[in-house]
Write an enzyme that holds these catalytic residues in place. Structure first.
Site, PDB file in Angstrom:
ATOM      1  N   LYS A 190       6.317 -10.378  -2.350  1.00  0.00           N
ATOM      2  CA  LYS A 190       5.870  -9.317  -3.066  1.00  0.00           C
ATOM      3  C   LYS A 190       7.193  -8.482  -3.320  1.00  0.00           C
ATOM      4  CE  LYS A 190       3.177  -4.704  -2.675  1.00  0.00           C
ATOM      5  NZ  LYS A 190       2.274  -4.013  -1.824  1.00  0.00           N
ATOM      6  N   LYS A 244       3.404 -11.790  -5.951  1.00  0.00           N
ATOM      7  CA  LYS A 244       3.022 -10.498  -6.923  1.00  0.00           C
ATOM      8  C   LYS A 244       4.467  -9.737  -7.219  1.00  0.00           C
ATOM      9  CE  LYS A 244       1.150  -5.817  -5.607  1.00  0.00           C
ATOM     10  NZ  LYS A 244       0.705  -5.026  -4.581  1.00  0.00           N
TER      11      LYS A 244
HETATM   12  C1  PBG Z   1       0.363  -1.938  -1.048  1.00  0.00           C
HETATM   13  C2  PBG Z   1      -0.172  -2.329  -2.481  1.00  0.00           C
HETATM   14  C3  PBG Z   1       0.376  -1.912  -3.630  1.00  0.00           C
HETATM   15  C4  PBG Z   1      -0.435  -2.799  -4.654  1.00  0.00           C
HETATM   16  C5  PBG Z   1      -1.285  -3.520  -3.666  1.00  0.00           C
HETATM   17  N1  PBG Z   1      -1.109  -3.458  -2.567  1.00  0.00           N
HETATM   18  C6  PBG Z   1       1.358  -0.960  -4.270  1.00  0.00           C
HETATM   19  C7  PBG Z   1       2.824  -0.997  -3.640  1.00  0.00           C
HETATM   20  O1  PBG Z   1       3.336  -2.084  -3.177  1.00  0.00           O
HETATM   21  O2  PBG Z   1       3.453   0.168  -4.009  1.00  0.00           O
HETATM   22  C8  PBG Z   1       0.056  -2.775  -5.714  1.00  0.00           C
HETATM   23  C9  PBG Z   1      -1.028  -3.475  -6.875  1.00  0.00           C
HETATM   24  C10 PBG Z   1      -1.027  -3.110  -8.297  1.00  0.00           C
HETATM   25  O3  PBG Z   1       0.056  -2.636  -8.851  1.00  0.00           O
HETATM   26  O4  PBG Z   1      -2.015  -3.592  -8.876  1.00  0.00           O
HETATM   27  N2  PBG Z   1      -0.929  -1.319  -0.411  1.00  0.00           N
END
Ligand code: PBG
Length: 318
Positions: A190, A244
């Protein structure tokens, strides 16, 4: 080469990649303490659900052959340790139980496992007195959240906080607390992307000015590092892994696909959705066509499934 491109039927015959509704997972937001769904300005067409509207949305998704949803909670009250993430009466736990009750095993219920929606400072972990994210104390909280989600009815928990050792901590807690059947979908690679902005509107999260998540999410200049993250997560017990965001990381999806045999997902994130939607509304792009092209590219790169805010709309076209 053009001989096989002449008609739609010929093109269909030789198509290498077929996107189906079954490849798509719908992210859904459920908010505590509201009595009507709340639109999200930066995610047109997506709402913060009430428990009731969440259930009707899942029924509509099922009618379009979407087989899985992932839940995010928006609590009424936030605190420094994100207790809403592990309280049995936290909004996601309540929503999971209600959906399980209503839909039985006919839908796969995934719970995003993180505390940023529940902390008053907006970080994905608890903070040391100096304000840094404390890795190991956070793991204890993730372990509690995983068990609460399993008890409430999650088939799969999906740790998204990028703490080191999170998958091992969650697997061990689930096994110890008699939830060996609960699976783990690791947000393994991520990235600290600028594409999560609309999501933070959706869950009412704002980091203090000048702060970001680069001390735990991955640097987007790195691809090999993603393979190491994925390897560690599988070693720690992840049943599935995810990359991601999606479209800016097709190379990473492709690399991971070559390395691992477990199911691989991708998250087509809020910013990817918002960009396409905005251009569609302006009349600059055919939003639905672009969405299908991007989601097909993610599958072609090697993803077995994709989390996308387009799930419902695209499934109707497939
Ligand atoms: C953290 C989380 C995020 C997203 C999914 N889980 C936000 C982040 O890391 O700031 C982002 C998903 C998206 O942008 O659609 N709980």
């Amino acid at each position: 080469m053009r001989r096989l491109r002449r008609t739609a039927a010929l093109r269909q015959l030789v198509a290498e990649t077929a996107l189906t509704p079954n490849d798509l997972i719908a992210p859904l937001f459920v908010r505590e303490g509201i009595d009507a769904p709340e639109p999200i300005a930066s995610l047109p067409g997506v709402v913060q659900h009430t428990l009731a509207s969440l259930c009707s949305e899942v029924a509509e998704l099922q009618a379009r052959s979407i087989g899985a949803v992932i839940l995010f909670g928006v609590p009424e009250v936030k605190d420094p340790i994100g207790s809403g993430a592990f309280n049995p009466d936290g909004i996601v736990q309540v929503a999971l139980a209600k959906l399980r009750d209503e839909f039985g095993d006919s839908i796969v219920l995934i719970a995003d496992l993180c505390i940023d929606e529940y902390t008053d400072h907006g970080h994905c972990g608890v903070l040391t007195p100096e304000g840094a994210v404390d890795n190991d104390t956070t793991l204890e909280i993730y372990a509690r959240a995983a068990c609460a989600q399993a008890v409430a009815g999650a088939d799969i928990v999906a740790p998204s906080g990028m703490m080191d050792g999170q998958v091992a901590a969650i697997r061990s807690a689930l096994d110890t607390e008699s939830h060996p059947e609960t699976a783990i979908l690791a947000y393994a690679a991520k990235y600290a992307s600028s594409l999560y902005g609309p999501f933070r509107d959706a869950v009412n999260v704002e980091l203090p000015h000048g702060q970001d998540r680069r001390a735990y999410q991955q640097d987007w200049r790195n691809a090999r590092e993603a393979l190491e993250e994925v390897r560690l997560d599988i070693e720690e017990g992840a049943d599935m892994v995810m990359v991601k965001p999606a479209v800016t990381y097709l190379d990473v999806i492709h690399l991971v696909r070559q390395e691992v045999q477990v199911p691989l997902g991708a998250y087509h994130v809020s910013g990817e959705y918002a960009m396409i939607k905005a251009a569609g509304v302006a009349g600059w792009l055919d939003a639905e066509a672009v969405a299908i092209e991007q989601l097909t590219a993610v599958k072609r790169a090697g993803a077995d499934f994709t989390l996308t805010y387009f799930a419902k709309e695209v499934a109707e076209q497939l």
